[in-house]
Design a protein around this motif. Sequence first.
Motif, PDB file in Angstrom:
ATOM      1  N   THR A 191      11.407 -26.375  32.531  1.00 39.74           N
ATOM      2  CA  THR A 191      10.026 -25.905  32.379  1.00 39.74           C
ATOM      3  C   THR A 191       9.870 -24.491  32.933  1.00 39.74           C
ATOM      4  N   SER A 245      11.596 -22.108  30.621  1.00 43.43           N
ATOM      5  CA  SER A 245      10.881 -21.890  29.358  1.00 43.43           C
ATOM      6  C   SER A 245       9.815 -20.819  29.523  1.00 43.43           C
ATOM      7  N   ILE A 246       9.085 -20.875  30.635  1.00 48.67           N
ATOM      8  CA  ILE A 246       8.059 -19.858  30.897  1.00 48.67           C
ATOM      9  C   ILE A 246       8.711 -18.489  31.074  1.00 48.67           C
ATOM     10  N   ILE A 256       9.914 -17.144  27.649  1.00 50.29           N
ATOM     11  CA  ILE A 256       8.822 -16.574  26.848  1.00 50.29           C
ATOM     12  C   ILE A 256       8.475 -15.171  27.346  1.00 50.29           C
ATOM     13  N   THR A 272       0.226 -25.703  26.158  1.00 48.46           N
ATOM     14  CA  THR A 272       1.127 -25.236  27.217  1.00 48.46           C
ATOM     15  C   THR A 272       1.359 -26.282  28.310  1.00 48.46           C
ATOM     16  N   VAL A 278       4.814 -26.447  27.015  1.00 50.71           N
ATOM     17  CA  VAL A 278       5.348 -25.085  27.009  1.00 50.71           C
ATOM     18  C   VAL A 278       6.841 -25.083  26.669  1.00 50.71           C
ATOM     19  N   LEU A 324       7.145 -25.182  22.911  1.00 47.93           N
ATOM     20  CA  LEU A 324       6.568 -23.902  22.490  1.00 47.93           C
ATOM     21  C   LEU A 324       7.604 -22.790  22.605  1.00 47.93           C
ATOM     22  N   ALA A 325       8.334 -22.760  23.718  1.00 46.20           N
ATOM     23  CA  ALA A 325       9.376 -21.749  23.912  1.00 46.20           C
ATOM     24  C   ALA A 325      10.495 -21.904  22.887  1.00 46.20           C
ATOM     25  N   ALA A 372       0.268 -17.765  27.717  1.00 45.33           N
ATOM     26  CA  ALA A 372       0.921 -19.055  27.958  1.00 45.33           C
ATOM     27  C   ALA A 372       0.953 -19.386  29.446  1.00 45.33           C
ATOM     28  N   PHE A 379      -0.618 -22.708  31.338  1.00 42.23           N
ATOM     29  CA  PHE A 379       0.200 -23.645  32.113  1.00 42.23           C
ATOM     30  C   PHE A 379      -0.267 -23.746  33.561  1.00 42.23           C
TER      31      PHE A 379
END
Length: 330
Positions: free
Chosen positions: A59, A62-63, A66, A168, A182, A185-186, A244, A248
Motif C-alpha cells: 500500500t 503504491s502511493i 503513483i 483510494t 489505491v 488504482l496504481a 490520491a 487515502f
Amino acid sequence: MTETLTDASSTAARGQATSALKRVPTSAWVFAAFIALFLLSGLIRPSLLTLDGLITTVTFASILAIASFGQTIAVIQGGIDLSVPNTIAFAALSFLTWNASLGPVLALIASLAASAVIGFINGFVIARIGLTPIVTTIAMNGLLFGVLLLNFSLSELTNVPEFLKSITAEKIPFLGSSIAAVVPLALVLMLVLHALLRWTGWGRALFLVGSSEATANLAGQPVARIRITGYMLSSVLAGFAGIAIVGFYNQAETMMGAPYLLSSVAAVVVGGASIFGGRGSVLGTLAGALVLGQVSTLVVVFNLGVAVQDMVYGAIILLVVALYGRSHSR
C-alpha cells in the motif's frame, strides 16, 4: 586437445549464462531485491512476514509509485522534475478548494488542468529557452510553495469527498484480508502508462529524445514538443498523486509533497531508469517503490526515524547514479 575443447566449452557456457542474465529485465532484479528485503524483515521481526505485513508495504509502495510515475517520464527524456513535491500539494489543495463550488469531478479536472499548465511552463522554459531541468523545476517548486502559502484556506483541508475516498481508501477483500483501493488504482495507472510508453509513437520518441537529442533531431522528431508534453504529463501525474494522497490519508497541508522529493527520484533510479535518459519503465518504478517501502519498514523496525530514512534514500540515489555514471562514461 581435450583440455582445449573443455576450456572452449566452459567459455561458451559462461557466455551463454551471461547473455541469459543480460536478457533478464532490470525490473525483475528489483522485484527480487524486494522479496529478499521482505524475507530479511521477517527474520528480524517474524510478525512482518505475514500477508498483512506485505499488504502494508504494498500500500505504501503504491502511493509512492503513483507519486513517482511522473518523475519516470521526466527522467526517461533525459531530465528531472524537482517540482513534483509542490505540484502534489498544489493539486491536492486546489482540488479540495474547488470541490466546494464545482463538485468532485469538475474539481478533479480543473486541478489536473492546472497541473498541466505547471508542466507546460517547465517544459517550455527547458525546451525553448534552454534552462537546465534542475534549475527550472526547482525554481518552479519554490514558486508553487509561495502560491500555496498565499492562496489556500486551512478551512478547506478536511473536506474530502466520498467519491475520492471510494477510489483510494475503500477496502477491497483480498485472500481473507483486505487491500486499499489505491493498490489496484496504481496497477491500472501503471498498465496505461506502460502501454503509452511502449506502444505509441510518442512513447518511443520520448526514449529517443532521452537517448540522443541529436539523433532525434536527425530523425525529424519535434524534440521541443516532445519535451514539453513530457513535462506536462509528469506534472499531471504528480497532481493526480496529490489528489490520491488526499483521498487515502483524508487530509492535506502545504508540506504534504515534501517526502516525495527524494523518494520519487529514488524509486525511479532503483527501478532501473538511467538518470542520463533513454532508459526506464513504470514497471521498474513500481518495483523500486516496493524496495523503498521495505526499506522504510526496516527503518521503522529499528526505530531510526525519518531523518535516517532520507539519508538512506539519498545514499541509494548517489550509489545508483555513480554506478550508471561509470558505465555511461565507458
